[in-house]
Every structure is written in C-alpha cells, then in structure tokens.
Design a protein around this motif. Sequence first.
Motif, short mmCIF file in Angstrom:
data_model
loop_
_atom_site.label_atom_id
_atom_site.label_comp_id
_atom_site.label_asym_id
_atom_site.label_seq_id
_atom_site.Cartn_x
_atom_site.Cartn_y
_atom_site.Cartn_z
N SER A 19 26.02 -21.36 -46.25
CA SER A 19 27.13 -22.31 -46.32
C SER A 19 26.94 -23.27 -47.49
N HIS A 20 25.70 -23.66 -47.77
CA HIS A 20 25.44 -24.54 -48.91
C HIS A 20 25.67 -23.82 -50.24
N VAL A 21 25.29 -22.56 -50.31
CA VAL A 21 25.53 -21.77 -51.52
C VAL A 21 27.03 -21.65 -51.77
N MET A 22 27.79 -21.37 -50.71
CA MET A 22 29.24 -21.27 -50.85
C MET A 22 29.83 -22.60 -51.30
N ALA A 23 29.38 -23.70 -50.72
CA ALA A 23 29.90 -25.01 -51.09
C ALA A 23 29.62 -25.32 -52.55
N LYS A 73 36.24 -32.13 -52.26
CA LYS A 73 35.60 -32.95 -51.23
C LYS A 73 35.24 -32.04 -50.07
N PHE A 74 34.09 -32.29 -49.49
CA PHE A 74 33.59 -31.45 -48.41
C PHE A 74 33.76 -32.12 -47.07
N GLY A 75 34.14 -31.33 -46.10
CA GLY A 75 34.17 -31.78 -44.72
C GLY A 75 32.93 -31.26 -44.03
#
Length: 55
Positions: free
Chosen positions: A21-25, A36-38
């Motif tokens: 999920s961090h790689v995708m973000a 902006k991230f939720g």
Amino acid sequence: MVSKANQKKEERLETMRHSASHVMAEAVQSIFPGTKFGIGPAIEDGFYYDFDLPR
C-alpha cells in the motif's frame, strides 16, 4: 484455533500488504503530485487507500 505457523503466515501477509500500500501511494504521488492521502490499511483480502487527487 490458529496454529503458530498459520499465524506467522498471516502476519507476513499483512506486512506485505502494508508495504504494498505504501509503494502504491508513492507511485500515485509521483504521477499526481499534490495528492492527499486518506486512510490505507491492509485488509483481509488485500489493501486500499483513499486518495484526493489535485485535479
């Protein structure tokens, strides 16, 4: 009852999903600067992230 081996497997899978999920973000941020991230937790079947794109 969950065996120790199965519990360990689940922990590794959750860690992998969290990392993915961090790689995708980071990829989304690279393609869409200013995003902006939720929230973005690992869930039972994978992971998700909420994004607010700048456009």
